[in-house]
Design a protein around this motif. Sequence first.
Motif, PDB file in Angstrom:
ATOM      1  N   GLU A  73      24.427  56.633  99.588  1.00 35.52           N
ATOM      2  CA  GLU A  73      25.936  56.542  99.890  1.00 35.52           C
ATOM      3  C   GLU A  73      26.577  55.929  98.718  1.00 35.52           C
ATOM      4  O   GLU A  73      26.093  54.953  98.202  1.00 35.52           O
ATOM      5  CB  GLU A  73      25.912  55.661 101.241  1.00 35.52           C
ATOM      6  N   TYR A  74      27.767  56.567  98.388  1.00 38.69           N
ATOM      7  CA  TYR A  74      28.599  55.903  97.600  1.00 38.69           C
ATOM      8  C   TYR A  74      29.318  54.725  97.503  1.00 38.69           C
ATOM      9  O   TYR A  74      29.518  54.491  98.753  1.00 38.69           O
ATOM     10  CB  TYR A  74      29.728  56.982  96.958  1.00 38.69           C
ATOM     11  N   ILE A  75      29.303  53.913  96.572  1.00 36.46           N
ATOM     12  CA  ILE A  75      30.011  52.620  96.460  1.00 36.46           C
ATOM     13  C   ILE A  75      31.097  52.845  95.238  1.00 36.46           C
ATOM     14  O   ILE A  75      30.695  52.996  94.333  1.00 36.46           O
ATOM     15  CB  ILE A  75      29.269  51.463  96.508  1.00 36.46           C
ATOM     16  N   LEU A  76      32.468  52.479  95.350  1.00 36.43           N
ATOM     17  CA  LEU A  76      33.356  52.374  94.462  1.00 36.43           C
ATOM     18  C   LEU A  76      33.781  50.996  94.381  1.00 36.43           C
ATOM     19  O   LEU A  76      34.491  50.494  94.999  1.00 36.43           O
ATOM     20  CB  LEU A  76      34.559  53.228  94.761  1.00 36.43           C
ATOM     21  N   GLN A 133      41.117  54.684  93.078  1.00 35.17           N
ATOM     22  CA  GLN A 133      39.870  55.015  93.371  1.00 35.17           C
ATOM     23  C   GLN A 133      39.740  54.771  94.738  1.00 35.17           C
ATOM     24  O   GLN A 133      38.917  55.479  95.605  1.00 35.17           O
ATOM     25  CB  GLN A 133      38.933  53.698  92.945  1.00 35.17           C
ATOM     26  N   ALA A 137      37.602  57.740  96.940  1.00 37.82           N
ATOM     27  CA  ALA A 137      36.790  57.485  98.211  1.00 37.82           C
ATOM     28  C   ALA A 137      37.019  58.216  99.465  1.00 37.82           C
ATOM     29  O   ALA A 137      35.890  58.885 100.013  1.00 37.82           O
ATOM     30  CB  ALA A 137      36.827  56.084  98.585  1.00 37.82           C
ATOM     31  N   ASP A 138      38.206  58.739  99.628  1.00 39.11           N
ATOM     32  CA  ASP A 138      38.748  59.709 100.550  1.00 39.11           C
ATOM     33  C   ASP A 138      37.848  61.130 100.438  1.00 39.11           C
ATOM     34  O   ASP A 138      37.414  61.595 101.234  1.00 39.11           O
ATOM     35  CB  ASP A 138      39.960  59.981 100.558  1.00 39.11           C
ATOM     36  N   ALA A 141      33.992  60.945 100.805  1.00 44.20           N
ATOM     37  CA  ALA A 141      33.826  60.987 102.255  1.00 44.20           C
ATOM     38  C   ALA A 141      34.128  62.340 102.937  1.00 44.20           C
ATOM     39  O   ALA A 141      33.484  62.611 103.783  1.00 44.20           O
ATOM     40  CB  ALA A 141      34.585  59.822 102.933  1.00 44.20           C
ATOM     41  N   THR A 153      31.330  55.863 102.733  1.00 44.51           N
ATOM     42  CA  THR A 153      31.813  55.664 101.463  1.00 44.51           C
ATOM     43  C   THR A 153      32.324  54.204 101.542  1.00 44.51           C
ATOM     44  O   THR A 153      33.301  54.186 102.226  1.00 44.51           O
ATOM     45  CB  THR A 153      32.700  56.663 100.665  1.00 44.51           C
ATOM     46  N   VAL A 155      34.831  51.735  99.474  1.00 44.72           N
ATOM     47  CA  VAL A 155      35.442  51.534  98.328  1.00 44.72           C
ATOM     48  C   VAL A 155      36.177  49.754  98.327  1.00 44.72           C
ATOM     49  O   VAL A 155      36.527  49.349  99.190  1.00 44.72           O
ATOM     50  CB  VAL A 155      36.543  52.287  98.233  1.00 44.72           C
ATOM     51  N   VAL A 181      35.150  56.116 105.643  1.00 43.75           N
ATOM     52  CA  VAL A 181      35.292  55.125 104.687  1.00 43.75           C
ATOM     53  C   VAL A 181      35.577  53.860 104.981  1.00 43.75           C
ATOM     54  O   VAL A 181      36.162  53.577 105.940  1.00 43.75           O
ATOM     55  CB  VAL A 181      36.507  55.621 104.052  1.00 43.75           C
ATOM     56  N   GLY A 416      37.463  62.882  94.270  1.00 48.95           N
ATOM     57  CA  GLY A 416      36.145  62.550  94.870  1.00 48.95           C
ATOM     58  C   GLY A 416      35.369  63.716  95.386  1.00 48.95           C
ATOM     59  O   GLY A 416      34.442  63.626  95.511  1.00 48.95           O
TER      60      GLY A 416
END
Length: 668
Positions: A73-76, A133, A137-138, A141, A153, A155, A181, A416
């Motif tokens: 899972e992405y982290i910003l 950013q 993230a949107d 996701a 995601t 952020v 998100v 994104g």
Amino acid sequence: MLSNNTKSRTMEYKETQLSNDAMLDLYRSMLKPRMIEEKMLILLRQGKISKWFSGIGQEAISVGVTKSLETEEYILPMHRNLGVFTSREIPLNRLFAQWQGKASGFTKGRDRSFHFGTQEYNIVGMISHLGPQLGVADGIALAHKLKNEKKLTAVFSGEGGTSEGDFHEALNIASVWDLPVLFCIENNGYGLSTPTVEQYRCKDLADRGAGYGMESHIIDGNNILEVYTKISEIAESIRKEPRPVLVEFKTFRMRGHEEASGTKYVPQELMDEWQQKDPVLNFEEYLIAKNILTNDLKEKFRTEILAEIDKNLQLAFSEDIIVSDATKELDDVYENFEYQEIKPKENTEYIRFIDAISQALKESVKKHENLVLMGQDIADYGGVFKITEGFVEEFGKDRIRNTPICESAIVGAAMGLSINGMKAMVEMQFSDFVSSGFNPIVNYLAKVKYRWDQNADVVLRMPCGGGVGAGPFHSQTNEAWFTKVPGLKVIYPAFPYDAKGLLNTAFNDPNPVLFFEHKGLYRSIRQEVPVDYYTLPFGKASLLREGEEISIISYGAGVHWAIDVLEEMSYIKADLIDLRSLQPLDMESICKSVTKTGKCIILTEDSQFGSFASEVAAQISESCFESLDAPVIRVGSMDTPIPFAKNLEKQYLPQERFKEKLKNLIEY
């Protein structure tokens, strides 16, 4: 340094179901970024790193959130989220190299601190403009949602960043689209030196969630158990029921915005109060009191972490400084694109410019199953020009998406989508409105490949141009805003055949492409166009007419104005070049023509000063000077905003001036 003074620490920890090993892991995971930071502050004073944004006192947020997420899972994150990077177990030598501008870092020395991302660890770093950013993230996701992946995601934003328009745009999009998100606000008291009382008037920033119909929570950001258990619960809920959630972490920034700023503006009593809420020392005390952490184990952790820091610092220090290589620098501005020519078949139909655009869109959506079209009113309504009419019935609302009126966050969402393996198109309803999305285009899309080797697979469609009495806000042709920005490609066709082939190529190209479509040509220009799918290369101009005395260079509607004037004058001694592609630019064809004729006139619809025509003229003067028999002439619109009234607009546009200057150049 960590203090052993625990005399008046007052943080309370609720009992959890976590095992002792899990709690020790959380403690060690906070201790590591704290010890790294303490070392970095020493190196900063020694001049061995150039800048430092401290997250001391905020480790529980970064660690707690990261440990609550799955590794894919992405982290910003932002500047004060070192714990995100260490919890994802990024090798420290690479982090240290990044901060020293070494090649084994993540940006090849091209950016500093945490201004980087890495697909290997599913981290997408910030840019200094903060807000974009959130829209990114949107998009990440949205890609998860479209691929039916039960992922979220996360952020980060500081409380200062919540004042930016991008924050509100991103929350609104996430809410309207039910995007998974987790919006994390680190409310640490100050935006540089500006306290929260001078930044917003609501009691809690979490209250803003209600305005977007969004669930929100307030969490003690210094309490690692509260952060971890609550975020783990929220994250699992989001995976099961995709939706955005806003979380405000109450914390404090114990050092300056960056070290040079200092903290003189912070009342000492406030510093003392939050010092007693230190997340690392409080949790350490709690674990010792519970007989989970012993002094021997604590020292073991510290010894191991210190050894890891020292070992990896030596690796980073021993690495050679980066040697500048102009070829490498230039090659990394754009993602490599191997153009594949798909020739048209013989079947053609006589269609309008607008039909060619619509056909290319439809064919590209069919060809690229991961392509999403986004824009205001483009779904059921078909767009203000009806270019996407009927698309929803054929492709569905997941891929043909109406957007709120929020150009900046939608451009971010397109970025994104690209990060998460998809393609995106954004229609600017009118190219004039791109100013509301200017920041993420020129500072994110254009720079992301060069900065950390992530391409932006995004096409921005730009209906543009005057001559239709639309006034100052619906008539601009603003290609010059973007042709000077390295990393962007700019295409501007004049004919239906070119429009279809070039737009198809734009969707194949993994780089950000701004595709200008003169709306005055939409329904006025027709041409025989192949029925089937085909492509045309970027960077290749079209020689429409051949002559030996003058080279006329133009693009877009200017090409048709030049044709009209030549026919009116019955002048047959001119090369007429339709550029089609502005970036990349076909200087080879330009120079070949000018070298032959010795005279050149460049026609643009843009206001003349600082226009793209000026750049072309400069390059001709530099490259073809010895072949010139006359000055290079530019003809553009007046240096005013575009007026509405018919006679005023006629005066503004360059057709009459072009005819006069062409005659003068012929006679020169």
